[in-house]
Design a protein around this motif. Structure first.
Motif, PDB file in Angstrom:
ATOM      1  N   ASP A 215       0.843  -1.217   0.000  1.00 26.68           N
ATOM      2  CA  ASP A 215       0.000   0.000   0.000  1.00 26.68           C
ATOM      3  C   ASP A 215       0.868   1.253   0.000  1.00 26.68           C
ATOM      4  N   ASP A 216       1.919   1.224   0.843  1.00 18.63           N
ATOM      5  CA  ASP A 216       2.821   2.379   0.925  1.00 18.63           C
ATOM      6  C   ASP A 216       3.534   2.618  -0.396  1.00 18.63           C
ATOM      7  N   ARG A 217       3.889   1.521  -1.064  1.00 20.55           N
ATOM      8  CA  ARG A 217       4.581   1.653  -2.355  1.00 20.55           C
ATOM      9  C   ARG A 217       3.641   2.194  -3.422  1.00 20.55           C
ATOM     10  N   LEU A 218       2.411   1.661  -3.454  1.00 18.43           N
ATOM     11  CA  LEU A 218       1.485   2.035  -4.523  1.00 18.43           C
ATOM     12  C   LEU A 218       0.852   3.410  -4.306  1.00 18.43           C
ATOM     13  N   SER A 219       0.620   3.758  -3.020  1.00 20.63           N
ATOM     14  CA  SER A 219      -0.044   5.049  -2.758  1.00 20.63           C
ATOM     15  C   SER A 219       0.934   6.227  -2.716  1.00 20.63           C
ATOM     16  N   GLY A 220       2.229   5.943  -2.795  1.00 19.37           N
ATOM     17  CA  GLY A 220       3.217   7.016  -2.838  1.00 19.37           C
ATOM     18  C   GLY A 220       3.774   7.406  -1.482  1.00 19.37           C
ATOM     19  N   VAL A 221       3.282   6.759  -0.407  1.00 21.74           N
ATOM     20  CA  VAL A 221       3.795   7.057   0.950  1.00 21.74           C
ATOM     21  C   VAL A 221       5.302   6.782   1.001  1.00 21.74           C
TER      22      VAL A 221
ATOM     23  N   LYS B  66      -1.957  -6.711  -4.986  1.00 21.34           N
ATOM     24  CA  LYS B  66      -2.318  -7.433  -3.761  1.00 21.34           C
ATOM     25  C   LYS B  66      -2.706  -8.872  -4.059  1.00 21.34           C
TER      26      LYS B  66
END
Lengths: 404, 103
Positions: free
Chosen positions: A235-241, A317
């Motif tokens: 999620d962090d990788r895909l959302s840009g976090v 995912k």
């Protein structure tokens, strides 16, 4: 060595210490943030430990109930004579069988199919009359798969029938003489001294069986929990976090370490609760508890390194879930987590030796058989798997950094 | 296209896996085989990582030399294919990059 920093001189060691403190602070902040973001994961981890303890308790009870019980036999008496009663007493009292009566043949057949009884014995009509006349009448035995018990019972019945046949011959076909001889025969008690080669400790057996089953399920549960960590990183990788973190003083490696510590925390909660249950309830699992903690910790580290490598390598995912659940399911079955592979084909047994799950289970199985068994090769192999997946993760991480 | 470190890594891993499969069929001790296979793969991955990330040739040379030593100490008959690839890799690192036969 010193260098001049404006008005004051700062030592290299102080600088490294400050830098180290900064790194530790960042990692701690990331771990704390991960805990706050995923509080439900900690609840799931506690729930996982509870499930493991339940499996340990119930599986132990279930298996020992099945193995330590008396052998049950279905009994149909169509003769209802003195001889059939005597035969029933012989099986029940002398041979310690558990006779199931008052059921029809169909009901007993269902019991046999469901393996609740070993065999069905039918005493035919005029069994007594025929025996007195010296004509051997066949006793019908119906069995299904339980060959050992059926064979042992066959020998027992043959012994009894031979003795009764001798009495019949001695009585010369006279019913009164036969009854008298049967009574005298019952009084003749041959004392047998029994000595068990190995005493079965029910409590220990219960603990050992429950433990080996629950530890198999542990591998499945720990992979399921580590999926949370994989989703978090993805999620962090895909959302840009992850990219925004790179823009801050926090380094990508600190982010990975912080996430790994969070994952390990989830695993260690489970390990501590589970081993705490074993110690507090005094469950005799046949393996020293420190060894259990060590092996479970090593396997947890392997799971975390595997999960991180997968999360860094893939971009969806669905793919992450498929790989983690696929590896854990197939690996656990092939690795002998739920049942031993002793009866599996040799090729399958050899393939299983490639999996870390096999070496994990093998260590416990060997220790339960012999407490002095050398499990060092098992530990070395699991450590090598950890190193391998950390390196694969590092390669993936380096590739991601290069192209991002 | 693959670059040289990736090619060397793939060749070495293929050699290790081939040795493992050959010796598995020869009924040798599986535990020892699994440990040696995993160890070699770990060393090769570490070597690849150092080469790709830090470009430290000295560390790569050190790792290649120690792997050659491991091959000699463990069993030269068994690990000969790996030994051969490692020697080629070592020569490739050590010779001058502008030589005609340089890969």
């Amino acid at each position: 060595m010193h260098y001049n920093n404006g008005s004051r001189t700062v030592g290299w060691s102080n600088l490294i210490q400050q830098k180290g403190r900064g790194t530790m602070k960042n990692i701690w902040l990331l771990t704390k943030t991960n805990i706050k973001r995923n509080l439900y994961a900690i609840i799931l981890s506690v729930f996982g430990a509870f499930i493991l303890s339940l499996i340990l308790f119930f599986m132990g009870n279930l298996v020992t109930e099945n193995t330590a019980d008396k052998v049950s036999i279905g009994w149909i008496d169509q003769d209802q004579s003195v001889l059939s009663e005597d035969f029933k007493d012989y099986l029940n009292l002398n041979m310690d069988y558990d006779l199931i009566e008052d059921l029809s043949y169909d009901q007993l057949s269902s019991e046999l199919i469901e393996k609740r009884i070993s065999v069905i014995i039918e005493i035919p009509e005029s069994f007594y009359d025929n025996m007195v006349d010296g004509v051997a009448k066949e006793i019908i035995i119906t069995s299904l798969e339980d060959y050992e018990n059926a064979a042992f019972l066959q020998v027992t019945i043959n012994n009894y029938m031979n003795s009764v046949h001798m009495l019949s011959l001695s009585s010369g076909g006279n019913q009164d003489n036969f009854n008298q001889l049967l009574q005298d025969y019952k009084k003749e008690e041959i004392k047998l001294t029994q000595a068990a080669a190995k005493t079965i400790d029910i409590k220990e057996q219960k603990g050992q069986v429950g433990f080996i089953n629950s530890i198999g399920f542990y591998m499945m549960i720990i992979f399921a929990i580590s999926t949370i960590l994989a989703f978090m990183i993805l999620d962090d990788r895909l959302s840009g976090v992850y990219r925004r973190i790179q823009a801050t003083p926090v380094k990508p490696i600190q982010y990975i370490i912080g996430s790994s510590i969070f994952g390990l925390l989830l695993c260690f909660i489970q390990i501590l609760l589970y081993s705490g249950y074993i110690t507090l309830m005094d469950v005799r699992i046949g393996v020293p508890v420190p060894v259990v903690i060590l092996m479970m910790s090593l396997f947890s580290i392997f799971t975390i390194s595997f999960t991180i490598a997968v999360a860094l390598a893939l971009k969806s995912k669905n793919a992450v879930t498929s790989i983690i659940i696929g590896f854990s399911t197939v690996g656990c079955i092939l690795g002998g987590a739920y049942f031993t592979l002793d009866f599996a084909p040799k090729t399958l047994q050899d393939i299983a030796k490639v999996l870390p799950q096999y070496w994990f289970m093998d260590a416990f199985r060997r220790l339960q058989l012999d407490l002095t068994a050398n499990i060092m090769p098992n530990i070395i192999i699991i450590v090598l798997y950890i190193v391998l997946f950390i390196l694969i993760g590092a390669v993936m991480f380096a590739q991601n950094n290069k192209y991002s | 296209m693959f670059d040289k470190p990736v090619l060397y890594l793939l060749t070495k891993i293929t050699a290790v896996l081939s040795i493992t499969i050959i010796h598995y069929t020869a009924n040798v001790d599986i535990t020892r085989l699994v440990i040696s296979t995993l160890s070699f793969i770990c060393v090769f991955l570490l070597e690849f990582l150092i080469d790709k990330l830090y470009h430290k040739q000295k560390f790569v040379i050190l790792l290649v030399l120690s792997t050659i030593a491991a091959c000699l100490i463990l069993d030269m008959d068994v690990f000969f294919p790996i030994y051969l690839i490692l020697v080629i890799h070592l020569i490739d690192i050590l010779i001058h990059t502008k030589m005609f036969y340089h890969i």
